[in-house]
Design a protein around this motif. Structure first.
Motif, PDB file in Angstrom:
ATOM      1  N   ILE A   1      40.431  46.173  33.950  1.00 30.02           N
ATOM      2  CA  ILE A   1      41.257  45.245  33.159  1.00 30.02           C
ATOM      3  C   ILE A   1      41.116  43.831  33.740  1.00 30.02           C
ATOM      4  N   LEU A   2      41.244  43.735  35.051  1.00 32.43           N
ATOM      5  CA  LEU A   2      41.137  42.419  35.689  1.00 32.43           C
ATOM      6  C   LEU A   2      39.724  41.854  35.503  1.00 32.43           C
ATOM      7  N   GLY A   3      38.732  42.725  35.596  1.00 33.47           N
ATOM      8  CA  GLY A   3      37.342  42.289  35.434  1.00 33.47           C
ATOM      9  C   GLY A   3      37.092  41.742  34.041  1.00 33.47           C
ATOM     10  N   GLU A   4      37.675  42.396  33.034  1.00 29.15           N
ATOM     11  CA  GLU A   4      37.478  41.914  31.666  1.00 29.15           C
ATOM     12  C   GLU A   4      38.107  40.550  31.451  1.00 29.15           C
ATOM     13  N   GLU A   5      39.242  40.348  32.119  1.00 27.09           N
ATOM     14  CA  GLU A   5      39.886  39.039  31.999  1.00 27.09           C
ATOM     15  C   GLU A   5      38.986  37.956  32.597  1.00 27.09           C
ATOM     16  N   LEU A   6      38.359  38.250  33.693  1.00 23.30           N
ATOM     17  CA  LEU A   6      37.437  37.277  34.307  1.00 23.30           C
ATOM     18  C   LEU A   6      36.201  37.073  33.435  1.00 23.30           C
ATOM     19  N   LYS A   7      35.737  38.150  32.845  1.00 23.14           N
ATOM     20  CA  LYS A   7      34.597  38.028  31.918  1.00 23.14           C
ATOM     21  C   LYS A   7      34.941  37.049  30.806  1.00 23.14           C
ATOM     22  N   ARG A   8      36.148  37.203  30.271  1.00 20.14           N
ATOM     23  CA  ARG A   8      36.588  36.291  29.205  1.00 20.14           C
ATOM     24  C   ARG A   8      36.529  34.848  29.711  1.00 20.14           C
ATOM     25  N   GLY A   9      37.041  34.642  30.922  1.00 22.27           N
ATOM     26  CA  GLY A   9      37.023  33.297  31.500  1.00 22.27           C
ATOM     27  C   GLY A   9      35.613  32.728  31.581  1.00 22.27           C
ATOM     28  N   PHE A  10      34.688  33.517  32.070  1.00 25.81           N
ATOM     29  CA  PHE A  10      33.292  33.057  32.203  1.00 25.81           C
ATOM     30  C   PHE A  10      32.686  32.789  30.828  1.00 25.81           C
ATOM     31  N   ARG A  11      32.969  33.694  29.900  1.00 24.21           N
ATOM     32  CA  ARG A  11      32.418  33.524  28.545  1.00 24.21           C
ATOM     33  C   ARG A  11      32.921  32.237  27.925  1.00 24.21           C
ATOM     34  N   GLU A  12      34.244  32.062  27.995  1.00 26.24           N
ATOM     35  CA  GLU A  12      34.825  30.891  27.336  1.00 26.24           C
ATOM     36  C   GLU A  12      34.399  29.592  28.007  1.00 26.24           C
ATOM     37  N   ALA A  13      34.043  29.691  29.282  1.00 21.55           N
ATOM     38  CA  ALA A  13      33.556  28.478  29.968  1.00 21.55           C
ATOM     39  C   ALA A  13      32.059  28.298  29.723  1.00 21.55           C
ATOM     40  N   GLY A  14      31.482  29.182  28.933  1.00 18.20           N
ATOM     41  CA  GLY A  14      30.090  29.016  28.530  1.00 18.20           C
ATOM     42  C   GLY A  14      29.066  29.682  29.444  1.00 18.20           C
ATOM     43  N   TYR A  15      29.494  30.704  30.199  1.00 15.31           N
ATOM     44  CA  TYR A  15      28.558  31.372  31.127  1.00 15.31           C
ATOM     45  C   TYR A  15      28.302  32.820  30.723  1.00 15.31           C
ATOM     46  N   ASP A  16      27.211  33.319  31.261  1.00 15.99           N
ATOM     47  CA  ASP A  16      26.853  34.724  31.062  1.00 15.99           C
ATOM     48  C   ASP A  16      27.889  35.600  31.796  1.00 15.99           C
TER      49      ASP A  16
ATOM     50  N   VAL B   1      36.165  28.270  35.241  1.00 17.12           N
ATOM     51  CA  VAL B   1      36.642  29.605  34.846  1.00 17.12           C
ATOM     52  C   VAL B   1      38.149  29.708  35.067  1.00 17.12           C
ATOM     53  N   ILE B   2      38.587  29.212  36.212  1.00 20.31           N
ATOM     54  CA  ILE B   2      40.020  29.283  36.534  1.00 20.31           C
ATOM     55  C   ILE B   2      40.840  28.546  35.479  1.00 20.31           C
ATOM     56  N   GLU B   3      40.300  27.436  34.995  1.00 14.47           N
ATOM     57  CA  GLU B   3      40.949  26.670  33.918  1.00 14.47           C
ATOM     58  C   GLU B   3      41.189  27.589  32.699  1.00 14.47           C
TER      59      GLU B   3
ATOM     60  N   SER C   1      47.135  33.442  32.350  1.00 14.91           N
ATOM     61  CA  SER C   1      46.842  34.841  32.030  1.00 14.91           C
ATOM     62  C   SER C   1      47.998  35.740  32.462  1.00 14.91           C
ATOM     63  N   GLU C   2      48.268  36.722  31.640  1.00 13.81           N
ATOM     64  CA  GLU C   2      49.377  37.630  31.989  1.00 13.81           C
ATOM     65  C   GLU C   2      49.042  38.498  33.198  1.00 13.81           C
ATOM     66  N   TYR C   3      47.755  38.558  33.570  1.00 13.99           N
ATOM     67  CA  TYR C   3      47.348  39.464  34.636  1.00 13.99           C
ATOM     68  C   TYR C   3      47.457  38.870  36.044  1.00 13.99           C
ATOM     69  N   PHE C   4      47.424  37.527  36.111  1.00 15.04           N
ATOM     70  CA  PHE C   4      47.382  36.926  37.450  1.00 15.04           C
ATOM     71  C   PHE C   4      48.574  36.014  37.701  1.00 15.04           C
ATOM     72  N   SER C   5      49.068  36.052  38.923  1.00 13.09           N
ATOM     73  CA  SER C   5      50.112  35.098  39.297  1.00 13.09           C
ATOM     74  C   SER C   5      49.467  33.904  39.985  1.00 13.09           C
ATOM     75  N   ASN C   6      48.262  34.072  40.432  1.00 13.73           N
ATOM     76  CA  ASN C   6      47.568  32.968  41.081  1.00 13.73           C
ATOM     77  C   ASN C   6      46.064  33.190  41.025  1.00 13.73           C
ATOM     78  N   ALA C   7      45.332  32.119  40.740  1.00 17.80           N
ATOM     79  CA  ALA C   7      43.875  32.177  40.777  1.00 17.80           C
ATOM     80  C   ALA C   7      43.403  30.863  41.367  1.00 17.80           C
ATOM     81  N   GLU C   8      42.662  30.940  42.457  1.00 20.48           N
ATOM     82  CA  GLU C   8      42.186  29.670  43.020  1.00 20.48           C
ATOM     83  C   GLU C   8      40.777  29.776  43.541  1.00 20.48           C
ATOM     84  N   CYS C   9      40.149  28.616  43.545  1.00 23.09           N
ATOM     85  CA  CYS C   9      38.765  28.563  43.995  1.00 23.09           C
ATOM     86  C   CYS C   9      38.720  28.249  45.480  1.00 23.09           C
ATOM     87  N   VAL C  10      37.902  29.009  46.173  1.00 23.87           N
ATOM     88  CA  VAL C  10      37.696  28.731  47.595  1.00 23.87           C
ATOM     89  C   VAL C  10      36.214  28.460  47.778  1.00 23.87           C
ATOM     90  N   LYS C  11      35.903  27.322  48.419  1.00 18.27           N
ATOM     91  CA  LYS C  11      34.486  26.977  48.584  1.00 18.27           C
ATOM     92  C   LYS C  11      33.756  28.017  49.426  1.00 18.27           C
TER      93      LYS C  11
END
Ligand code: ARG
Length: 573
Positions: free
Chosen positions: A7-22, A62-64, A69-79
């Protein structure tokens, strides 16, 4: 029920897709830095080159997209470009509520197969010794696991009931001029005596071999003795396996394969798979890819006698005919791996089993004593299974007296037996089956640490809380699970959400030790939660009911897990 990580993976897939990535390779895993986050997604790293962008820029985009999302309380990028994720407690709670109300906690297996598990393999008329302990313990767990994931499963004991030991016993009976059928006690003395004598007396051994040959070729007198020995031995075996909570659907042995040998050999010869080599009949099983050449598989000796390999192949003929299994799993000492490799290859090559039938060998290591050598009695002999069980039982009784639990007199024996079984089985199963392990009675029976009794102790603790709660509130705790109120509760919840992938993984890898590792984590998470949370004195009733629902789920998951491992928990200890 969908797995949490999917479920969490699909949500991330959506994020990547909507941001224009494979999105095809995007997935989420449990964090390997739990101090930083709960889950993680490393997908941005692999896309950077193709996108001509720094990974952290991709991650930010992607985080944008998954903000809110109803699935995450926090999502952040770490270099340089990791996405660190924390799960939304409300979503986690609703996931667990669904898990609690689903059959097998939402675990769904796609493939439902027919499986035969070949384990146990005791040799009739010889006493069960600890060498057979591992086969019984691991085999029973694999069988129960197979059933749990939905396979139509049969356990076959495959007794060694047709070999030289029978000839030896009959030879010794004749030698002594015995005019009655032996009792179990007599047998346990006759066999070792005969075996010992055959080592130094070639003539005697030859006689035993002749008797074995005649028995296998239908000598009525010998068959009568053989049947008697089988009757009393099987009854005794059943009792012994019962004590281990081990049972078999099929009580066949090597003797049952006998009628299949002649037609099988005929067919192998006719189809050109078997040929004569130095008087013996063999099948080539070497393959091009072999680094070390596999010796040919011997089917018949030059005197026409069949071998261990022959019986195993004929047994497959019988299994094919009677059960038509998709998979056959052998749980046997790993030193027999060459034997099984030969059997598997010959079975496929000669068309005894179809090409797509899975034949697996789960070879286990040796149970050693503290000195690192194969486990022995104090006096250095091979330990009988019964003596080992008694010793562990006594130790558990002693521990119970120390812990001072108030257990009714009539339950003490039963409780000690349950703890002893958990100590032995968990001590074995918590190690990877293929490895050797050290049987350490003090460690295995301890109520603390990574042991069976610790798991039981945790379950007994939950049972006791639930009993008290019911006495006070008369409520059975079937409420919904509410969002975790702190990190400790959340940890327990995340672990419980991992039940289904854990079970599937354990089956895929034939790895009961994964179940042990999982329940150890559940027990640790629960105990942490228990120490930090006032469950019975919680004043907020909604919250308290949620606690009760959560620990009820914890207990039920532990119950299913230890049932797969083949032991059970007492009410008190
Ligand atoms: N009786 C054998 C032994 O004690 C084990 C049998 C294993 N199973 C099999 N199908 N060969 O070594």
């Amino acid at each position: 029920m969908k797995e949490l990580l999917d479920i969490l993976g699909e949500e991330l897939k959506r994020g990547f897709r909507e941001a224009g990535y494979d999105d095809s390779k995007i997935s989420v895993s449990v964090s390997n830095r739990p101090d930083l986050c709960e889950y993680q997604c490393n997908g941005a790293m692999a896309l950077a080159k193709e996108a001509h962008k720094a990974p952290f820029m991709i991650a930010d985009e992607v985080i944008e997209k998954i903000k809110g999302s109803e699935y995450f309380s926090n999502a952040e990028c770490v270099k340089p470009g990791f996405i660190n994720l924390n799960i939304n407690p409300a979503f986690l709670a609703s996931y667990l509520s669904e898990e609690a109300s689903s059959e097998k906690f939402g675990m769904e297996m796609i493939v439902k197969e027919k499986a035969v598990i070949d384990y146990g393999g005791p040799n009739v008329a010889k006493p069960l010794h600890i060498g057979h302990l591992r086969a019984a313990i691991i085999g029973e767990a694999v069988k129960r696991l197979s059933k749990y994931v939905g396979n139509d499963t049969l356990g076959d004991i495959h007794m060694g009931d047709w070999g030289l030991q029978m000839g030896l016993i009959i030879a010794e009976m004749k030698e002594r001029g015995m005019d009655h059928m032996p009792s179990l006690d007599e047998l346990s003395e006759i066999y070792p005596a005969a075996s010992e004598r055959s080592k130094n007396d070639d003539l005697y051994k030859e006689k035993a071999m002749d008797i074995t040959f005649d028995l296998q070729h239908g000598n009525e007198e010998y068959l009568k003795i053989w049947r008697h020995i089988m009757d009393i031995s099987v009854a005794d075996l059943k009792q012994n396996y019962d004590k281990l909570n081990v049972s078999f659907e099929i009580w066949k042995g090597e003797s049952d394969a006998d009628p299949y040998i002649a037609p099988m050999v005929e067919k192998m010869k006719k189809e050109g798979y078997a040929y004569e080599s130095q008087g013996a009949l063999v099948v080539d099983v070497s393959e091009e890819k072999d680094a070390k050449e596999l010796p040919p598989c011997m089917i018949l000796k030059s005197d026409g006698a069949s071998l261990y390999t022959t019986t195993d192949l004929a047994t497959l003929v019988q299994r094919e005919q009677d059960y038509d299994p998709d998979t056959v799993i052998y749980v046997v000492d790993k030193r027999q791996d060459l034997h099984f490799e030969q059997v598997f290859r010959a079975a496929k090559k000669c068309g005894i089993v179809p090409e797509d039938t899975r034949l697996s060998f789960l070879g286990f290591g040796t149970m050693n004593g503290k000195d690192g050598k194969p486990f022995k009695t104090r006096s250095g002999g091979v330990m009988k299974l019964e003596s080992l069980l008694d010793e562990v039982y006594d130790k558990c009784l002693e521990r119970m007296n120390q812990s001072g639990a108030d257990i009714p007199e009539d339950e003490i024996k039963d409780t000690a037996a349950k703890i002893a079984l958990a100590a032995i089985k968990y001590g074995d199963l918590s190690n990877e089956a293929r490895k050797d392990y050290v049987f350490d009675i003090d460690k295995f029976t301890s109520f603390e640490g990574n042991t069976g009794p610790y798991i039981l102790y945790t379950m007994v603790r939950i049972k006791s809380i639930l009993r008290k709660y019911q006495e006070n509130k008369g409520d059975n705790g079937d409420a919904d699970i509410k969002p975790a109120h702190d990190e400790v509760e959340k940890s327990l919840m995340m672990t419980l959400a991992g039940f289904s992938p854990m079970i599937k993984g354990a089956w895929r890898e034939l790895a009961p030790h994964r179940i042990c590792a999982y329940i150890y984590q559940v027990a640790n998470d629960f105990n942490r939660f228990y120490h930090e949370t006032k469950i019975l004195t919680e004043e907020d009733e909604t919250r308290q009911r949620s606690y009760i629902a959560l620990i009820t789920l914890t207990l039920r998951i532990l119950e299913d897990a230890i049932d797969i491992l083949g032991f059970e928990a007492p009410e008190k200890m």
